[in-house]
Scaffold this active site. Sequence first.
Site, PDB file in Angstrom:
ATOM      1  N   ASN A 158      -3.876  -7.785  -7.264  1.00  0.00           N
ATOM      2  CA  ASN A 158      -2.792  -7.622  -6.276  1.00  0.00           C
ATOM      3  C   ASN A 158      -2.865  -8.725  -5.237  1.00  0.00           C
ATOM      4  OD1 ASN A 158      -2.354  -5.252  -7.601  1.00  0.00           O
ATOM      5  ND2 ASN A 158      -3.339  -3.967  -6.062  1.00  0.00           N
ATOM      6  N   ASP A 159      -4.059  -8.924  -4.716  1.00  0.00           N
ATOM      7  CA  ASP A 159      -4.224  -9.970  -3.711  1.00  0.00           C
ATOM      8  C   ASP A 159      -4.418 -11.340  -4.336  1.00  0.00           C
ATOM      9  OD1 ASP A 159      -3.931  -8.879  -1.096  1.00  0.00           O
ATOM     10  OD2 ASP A 159      -5.698  -7.658  -1.493  1.00  0.00           O
ATOM     11  N   HIS A 206       0.816  -1.204   0.000  1.00  0.00           N
ATOM     12  CA  HIS A 206       0.000   0.000   0.000  1.00  0.00           C
ATOM     13  C   HIS A 206       0.851   1.255   0.000  1.00  0.00           C
ATOM     14  CE1 HIS A 206      -2.979  -3.105   1.034  1.00  0.00           C
ATOM     15  NE2 HIS A 206      -3.616  -2.429   0.099  1.00  0.00           N
ATOM     16  N   GLU A 235     -10.653 -11.450  -4.992  1.00  0.00           N
ATOM     17  CA  GLU A 235      -9.201 -11.314  -4.803  1.00  0.00           C
ATOM     18  C   GLU A 235      -8.601 -12.454  -3.998  1.00  0.00           C
ATOM     19  OE1 GLU A 235      -8.373  -7.521  -2.989  1.00  0.00           O
ATOM     20  OE2 GLU A 235     -10.067  -7.656  -1.632  1.00  0.00           O
ATOM     21  N   CYS A 283      -9.279  -4.462 -11.238  1.00  0.00           N
ATOM     22  CA  CYS A 283      -8.746  -3.216 -10.678  1.00  0.00           C
ATOM     23  C   CYS A 283      -7.413  -3.403  -9.968  1.00  0.00           C
ATOM     24  CB  CYS A 283      -9.765  -2.581  -9.736  1.00  0.00           C
ATOM     25  SG  CYS A 283     -10.089  -3.584  -8.274  1.00  0.00           S
ATOM     26  N   ARG A 322     -10.339   3.479  -2.912  1.00  0.00           N
ATOM     27  CA  ARG A 322      -9.896   2.834  -1.660  1.00  0.00           C
ATOM     28  C   ARG A 322     -10.141   3.822  -0.526  1.00  0.00           C
ATOM     29  NH1 ARG A 322      -5.347   1.298  -5.179  1.00  0.00           N
ATOM     30  NH2 ARG A 322      -5.130  -0.966  -5.173  1.00  0.00           N
ATOM     31  N   ARG A 331       2.847 -10.074  -1.099  1.00  0.00           N
ATOM     32  CA  ARG A 331       2.930  -8.992  -2.080  1.00  0.00           C
ATOM     33  C   ARG A 331       3.891  -7.882  -1.681  1.00  0.00           C
ATOM     34  NH1 ARG A 331      -3.107  -6.306  -1.965  1.00  0.00           N
ATOM     35  NH2 ARG A 331      -2.170  -4.260  -2.187  1.00  0.00           N
TER      36      ARG A 331
HETATM   37  C1  PEP Z   1      -6.210  -5.874  -5.158  1.00  0.00           C
HETATM   38  O1  PEP Z   1      -6.003  -6.642  -4.222  1.00  0.00           O
HETATM   39  O2  PEP Z   1      -5.939  -6.146  -6.337  1.00  0.00           O
HETATM   40  C2  PEP Z   1      -6.780  -4.545  -4.909  1.00  0.00           C
HETATM   41  C3  PEP Z   1      -7.118  -3.759  -5.898  1.00  0.00           C
HETATM   42  O3  PEP Z   1      -6.910  -4.168  -3.618  1.00  0.00           O
HETATM   43  P1  PEP Z   1      -5.724  -3.572  -2.693  1.00  0.00           P
HETATM   44  O4  PEP Z   1      -4.518  -3.379  -3.541  1.00  0.00           O
HETATM   45  O5  PEP Z   1      -6.227  -2.307  -2.108  1.00  0.00           O
HETATM   46  O6  PEP Z   1      -5.551  -4.660  -1.672  1.00  0.00           O
HETATM   47 MG    MG Z   2      -6.833  -6.226  -2.306  1.00  0.00          MG
END
Ligand code: PEP
Ligand code: MG
Length: 585
Positions: free
Chosen positions: A455-456, A190, A432, A503, A297, A466
């Site tokens: 991402n997750d 993040h 995710e 996303c 977010r 990650r």
């Molecule tokens: C994701 O996990 O891809 C996502 C968009 O959420 P974040 O990166 O805020 O965990």
């Molecule tokens: Mg996420």
Amino acid sequence: MQTFKGIAVSPGIVIGRVFVLDDQHRRIPRRQVRPEALQEEHDRLWKSLGQSIAELNGLRESTRRQLGDEAAKIFQFHIGMLSDASLTRPMHERIDREQVTAEYAVYMGFDDLLRQFSKIPDASFQTKVDDIKDLSSRVLTHLIGEHKQRLDRMVSGIVVARDLTPSQTAAFDRRHVQAFATDLGGRTSHTAIFARALGIPAVVGVGHLTEAVFDDSAIIIDGDRGIVVLEPDERTLDEYEGYIEARRTLTISLGEVAKLPSVTTDGTHIQLLGNIEIPDEITQVIEAGGEGVGLYRTEFLYLVSNVEPTEEEQFAAYKRAVELSAGRPLTIRTMDLGADKATQERADNPERNPFLGLRSIRYCLQNLPMFKTQLRALLRASALGPIKVMFPLITSTNEMRQARYLLNDVMEDLEDEGQKFDRSIDVGMMVEVPSAALMAASFARECSFFSIGTNDLVQYTLAVDRINERVANLYNPAHPAVLRLIRDVVRAARRYNVPVSCCGESAGDPEYALLLIGLGLRTLSATPSAIPGLKRLVRKVSVQDCEKIARKAISLDSDAAATAYVRDQARKIIPELIDGRSAEQ
Ligand code: PEP
Ligand code: MG
């Protein structure tokens, strides 16, 4: 000159001077002071020692109350050391002898001591080494201030730190922080996401950078290729200046694409949306040619303050987002706290596996008053313009039902109070985690849209943290296992007529976007700065080509083969967006 390779997380290239922001490896440069100012340095040293001792006295008392005399002894030992003239006298002597600042004298004094202890081959002395580091850091903090105070004094520079928390990054003032680099961290942390949101070029996971830098060292941060150059030579500086110029030209040409429609060569509209952390980024999304917001977010308000944001504060933020969106799509995700975001930093008992722990929707469902406050604010804002609500990290249909149940509960409260809101608000979920992806057909009956969070999804499918730079080379969104999950989610969504988008950060990577379009996605949501590149890609490909590429990639038996294949194909279609980036990315 030294060159370091890290992970490029926020684009842009900056040449500047280092500003070290790090406790553990704080290295204090040797600064001379004028003879008439030496007394002031002695006074600063006395004061910082006195403040540290007072602080330690407080800690000793509170530890004694909570844990008893034995535990409190450690602080007695610390106080004893700081009161010991054999430690502090040489510091004062150094100030006079070398005419240096108090912080340099303290740094060197503790460093001498550390060196002596480190030579003793007895494990029990290792704890003494830790004690000395701790004490050194405490006194230095009083002398040169906490991170924030230091940052407040910073005019302009490039922050180098061992690690940065998302809240530290969120609080950066982009007028002062030109770029940053950290030893730790990964692409989808993040912290990295905030860097992109703030438009601050950044490289993370650099390894041992903090051990090599000093305040004021000359440095180049290459946020495009993940390179950090320390004390660059003339030739490297020339090269980078040329690269900065070429980059400026590409940005201008991409800017021209922003106003054009996002349609493939065979006439398919690909909706490009923006990921945002703060409402004002909506302006950037629109300027970049985005059609709206695919992921807002909402953690930001929690990350920048130590107290929970009130309903009114949240309502004000959502209201602003609705106003700035002016009728365009706006998907607001409920808070995704936990793991590397806020709650873990503040926890008295941090979890051992925070990414598998009480994060996101789980955290919300265990903190109902806090969650309901957010839902109230969200619903109230839905009376002002179109909003969709999205729940993060849903892993079971039960969670989805519970979250919806709460939303209904809040609706009833608002109705009783006579407050306005959109009763038929769309409620969706992030896909995710593999369990959600595998059960997409069941979830399709529980919600009105999906947003795939790669991402997750990548982290949980490949078992790769990650934000852990040691395994960053294993984190690969083009892994055929991930691609198969995405394909299946898209198929289920189509079968049940549920809109689906992607996303994750990789949706903003033109190479990966090729795959996503080929897998059937027609809506991509990315960081605003990535939108023009995506649009350039969309306007140069046909859906058929993308499908062919995706089919082949998904059939390969290794992630390395899939990555190499996609890179090759992308290079043929959009060389201007691929070449110039390092082969490692
Ligand atoms: C994701 O996990 O891809 C996502 C968009 O959420 P974040 O990166 O805020 O965990
Ligand atoms: Mg996420």
